[in-house]
Scaffold this motif. Structure first.
Motif, PDB file in Angstrom:
ATOM      1  N   SER A  76     -46.596 -31.539 -28.198  1.00  0.00           N
ATOM      2  CA  SER A  76     -46.136 -30.522 -29.157  1.00  0.00           C
ATOM      3  C   SER A  76     -45.301 -29.444 -28.473  1.00  0.00           C
ATOM      4  N   VAL A  77     -45.457 -29.295 -27.146  1.00  0.00           N
ATOM      5  CA  VAL A  77     -44.607 -28.387 -26.376  1.00  0.00           C
ATOM      6  C   VAL A  77     -44.077 -29.151 -25.171  1.00  0.00           C
ATOM      7  N   VAL A  78     -42.774 -29.135 -24.997  1.00  0.00           N
ATOM      8  CA  VAL A  78     -42.123 -29.761 -23.842  1.00  0.00           C
ATOM      9  C   VAL A  78     -41.424 -28.647 -23.078  1.00  0.00           C
ATOM     10  N   THR A  79     -41.659 -28.581 -21.771  1.00  0.00           N
ATOM     11  CA  THR A  79     -41.024 -27.547 -20.951  1.00  0.00           C
ATOM     12  C   THR A  79     -40.279 -28.191 -19.788  1.00  0.00           C
ATOM     13  N   ALA A  80     -39.265 -27.490 -19.307  1.00  0.00           N
ATOM     14  CA  ALA A  80     -38.496 -27.949 -18.153  1.00  0.00           C
ATOM     15  C   ALA A  80     -37.573 -26.824 -17.711  1.00  0.00           C
ATOM     16  N   ASN A  81     -37.020 -26.983 -16.540  1.00  0.00           N
ATOM     17  CA  ASN A  81     -35.946 -26.110 -16.077  1.00  0.00           C
ATOM     18  C   ASN A  81     -34.636 -26.812 -16.407  1.00  0.00           C
ATOM     19  N   LEU A  82     -33.822 -26.143 -17.216  1.00  0.00           N
ATOM     20  CA  LEU A  82     -32.558 -26.724 -17.664  1.00  0.00           C
ATOM     21  C   LEU A  82     -31.419 -26.192 -16.813  1.00  0.00           C
ATOM     22  N   SER A  83     -30.725 -27.117 -16.173  1.00  0.00           N
ATOM     23  CA  SER A  83     -29.521 -26.763 -15.420  1.00  0.00           C
ATOM     24  C   SER A  83     -28.426 -27.712 -15.887  1.00  0.00           C
ATOM     25  N   TYR A  84     -27.217 -27.522 -15.398  1.00  0.00           N
ATOM     26  CA  TYR A  84     -26.149 -28.406 -15.827  1.00  0.00           C
ATOM     27  C   TYR A  84     -26.447 -29.820 -15.329  1.00  0.00           C
ATOM     28  N   GLY A  85     -26.581 -30.761 -16.271  1.00  0.00           N
ATOM     29  CA  GLY A  85     -26.817 -32.160 -15.930  1.00  0.00           C
ATOM     30  C   GLY A  85     -28.261 -32.516 -15.640  1.00  0.00           C
ATOM     31  N   GLY A  86     -29.199 -31.600 -15.879  1.00  0.00           N
ATOM     32  CA  GLY A  86     -30.572 -31.958 -15.559  1.00  0.00           C
ATOM     33  C   GLY A  86     -31.647 -31.160 -16.251  1.00  0.00           C
ATOM     34  N   LEU A  87     -32.742 -31.849 -16.514  1.00  0.00           N
ATOM     35  CA  LEU A  87     -34.002 -31.233 -16.916  1.00  0.00           C
ATOM     36  C   LEU A  87     -34.965 -31.518 -15.765  1.00  0.00           C
ATOM     37  N   ILE A  88     -35.340 -30.487 -15.044  1.00  0.00           N
ATOM     38  CA  ILE A  88     -36.149 -30.641 -13.833  1.00  0.00           C
ATOM     39  C   ILE A  88     -37.543 -30.077 -14.081  1.00  0.00           C
ATOM     40  N   GLY A  89     -38.554 -30.761 -13.552  1.00  0.00           N
ATOM     41  CA  GLY A  89     -39.931 -30.296 -13.721  1.00  0.00           C
ATOM     42  C   GLY A  89     -40.411 -30.418 -15.150  1.00  0.00           C
ATOM     43  N   VAL A  90     -40.078 -31.525 -15.781  1.00  0.00           N
ATOM     44  CA  VAL A  90     -40.436 -31.746 -17.186  1.00  0.00           C
ATOM     45  C   VAL A  90     -41.958 -31.845 -17.324  1.00  0.00           C
ATOM     46  N   VAL A  91     -42.483 -31.180 -18.330  1.00  0.00           N
ATOM     47  CA  VAL A  91     -43.906 -31.270 -18.685  1.00  0.00           C
ATOM     48  C   VAL A  91     -43.971 -31.505 -20.189  1.00  0.00           C
ATOM     49  N   GLY A  92     -44.769 -32.499 -20.599  1.00  0.00           N
ATOM     50  CA  GLY A  92     -44.930 -32.764 -22.025  1.00  0.00           C
ATOM     51  C   GLY A  92     -44.173 -33.977 -22.531  1.00  0.00           C
ATOM     52  N   LEU A  93     -43.703 -34.824 -21.621  1.00  0.00           N
ATOM     53  CA  LEU A  93     -42.970 -36.034 -21.988  1.00  0.00           C
ATOM     54  C   LEU A  93     -43.527 -37.193 -21.171  1.00  0.00           C
ATOM     55  N   THR A  94     -43.950 -38.252 -21.859  1.00  0.00           N
ATOM     56  CA  THR A  94     -44.557 -39.409 -21.204  1.00  0.00           C
ATOM     57  C   THR A  94     -43.848 -40.666 -21.670  1.00  0.00           C
ATOM     58  N   GLN A  95     -43.644 -41.607 -20.735  1.00  0.00           N
ATOM     59  CA  GLN A  95     -42.930 -42.840 -21.045  1.00  0.00           C
ATOM     60  C   GLN A  95     -43.800 -44.034 -20.693  1.00  0.00           C
ATOM     61  N   GLU A  96     -43.767 -45.058 -21.537  1.00  0.00           N
ATOM     62  CA  GLU A  96     -44.533 -46.274 -21.294  1.00  0.00           C
ATOM     63  C   GLU A  96     -43.749 -47.205 -20.369  1.00  0.00           C
ATOM     64  N   GLU A  97     -44.405 -47.620 -19.315  1.00  0.00           N
ATOM     65  CA  GLU A  97     -43.825 -48.575 -18.361  1.00  0.00           C
ATOM     66  C   GLU A  97     -44.885 -49.608 -18.012  1.00  0.00           C
ATOM     67  N   LEU A  98     -44.647 -50.853 -18.344  1.00  0.00           N
ATOM     68  CA  LEU A  98     -45.564 -51.940 -18.010  1.00  0.00           C
ATOM     69  C   LEU A  98     -47.002 -51.625 -18.407  1.00  0.00           C
ATOM     70  N   PHE A  99     -47.202 -51.215 -19.630  1.00  0.00           N
ATOM     71  CA  PHE A  99     -48.511 -50.908 -20.216  1.00  0.00           C
ATOM     72  C   PHE A  99     -49.172 -49.652 -19.651  1.00  0.00           C
TER      73      PHE A  99
END
Length: 159
Positions: A76-99
Motif C-alpha cells: 500500500s506504500v512504495v518508497t524509493a529514492n528517485l533520481s534521473y533514470g533510477g528508483l534506488i532503495g525500493v521498499v514495498g515492491l515484490t516480484q515473483e521469480e521461479l515460485f
C-alpha cells in the motif's frame, strides 16, 4: 531594505521550488520527467510525496497484484529514492521469480536507447524490455487475483 530583499528572494526560491515539484502533475508524469517509464507504477495511485532530497513515497488504496513479464505485488506504500533514470532503495515492491517472491531493490534505466530496464532483485539483476512498462498497469487487490488464478488452474476457491 536588505531584509525585505532577502525575504523576497527566499519567497521566489520556494515558489519556484514548489512549482517545479507540482508541475510534474501525476506520479506517471514525474517518472517520465526523470527518464523512467510511466508504467512502473499502477494506474490507481492515490497520492504521492516527493521531497527535495529525492525521497519518493507512493500511496495506493491497498496492496495489489499485477503482471509485467512476471507477477508483481505493490504494498500500500512504495518508497524509493528517485533520481534521473533510477528508483534506488525500493521498499514495498515484490516480484515473483521461479515460485519465490523477491523484493525489488533498485530499478534502473542506464540507456533509454537500449530499450532495456534493469531490476535488481537482490540475488540477481534482471533486464526487461522497456516496452513492458510504457503504460501504467491495472492493479487488482491481492486476494482477487489469487482467487482468479486458482480458478484458471482448475482449482475452485472454497471457504
Amino acid at each position: 531594505m536588505k531584509t525585505s530583499f532577502m525575504a523576497f528572494s527566499l519567497l521566489g526560491f520556494f515558489s519556484l521550488f514548489f512549482f517545479s515539484l507540482s508541475s510534474a502533475g501525476t506520479i506517471h508524469d514525474l517518472l517520465r520527467s526523470r527518464g523512467l517509464p510511466a508504467g512502473l507504477l499502477p494506474k490507481d495511485v492515490r497520492s504521492y510525496t516527493f521531497d527535495a532530497d529525492g525521497r519518493l513515497q507512493v500511496f495506493l488504496d491497498g496492496p495489489c497484484l499485477t503482471k509485467y513479464e512476471n507477477r508483481v505485488v505493490f504494498d500500500s506504500v512504495v518508497t524509493a529514492n528517485l533520481s534521473y533514470g533510477g528508483l534506488i532503495g525500493v521498499v514495498g515492491l515484490t516480484q515473483e521469480e521461479l515460485f519465490l517472491w523477491l523484493p525489488v531493490k533498485d530499478i534502473i534505466v542506464d540507456d533509454p536507447n537500449s530499450g532495456l530496464i534493469l531490476f535488481d532483485i537482490g540475488l540477481a539483476h534482471k533486464q526487461l524490455s522497456l516496452s513492458l512498462f510504457e503504460d501504467p498497469p491495472d492493479c487488482k487487490p491481492q486476494g482477487v487475483l489469487q482467487k482468479n488464478a486458482r480458478k484458471e488452474k482448475g482449482f475452485e476457491f472454497v471457504r
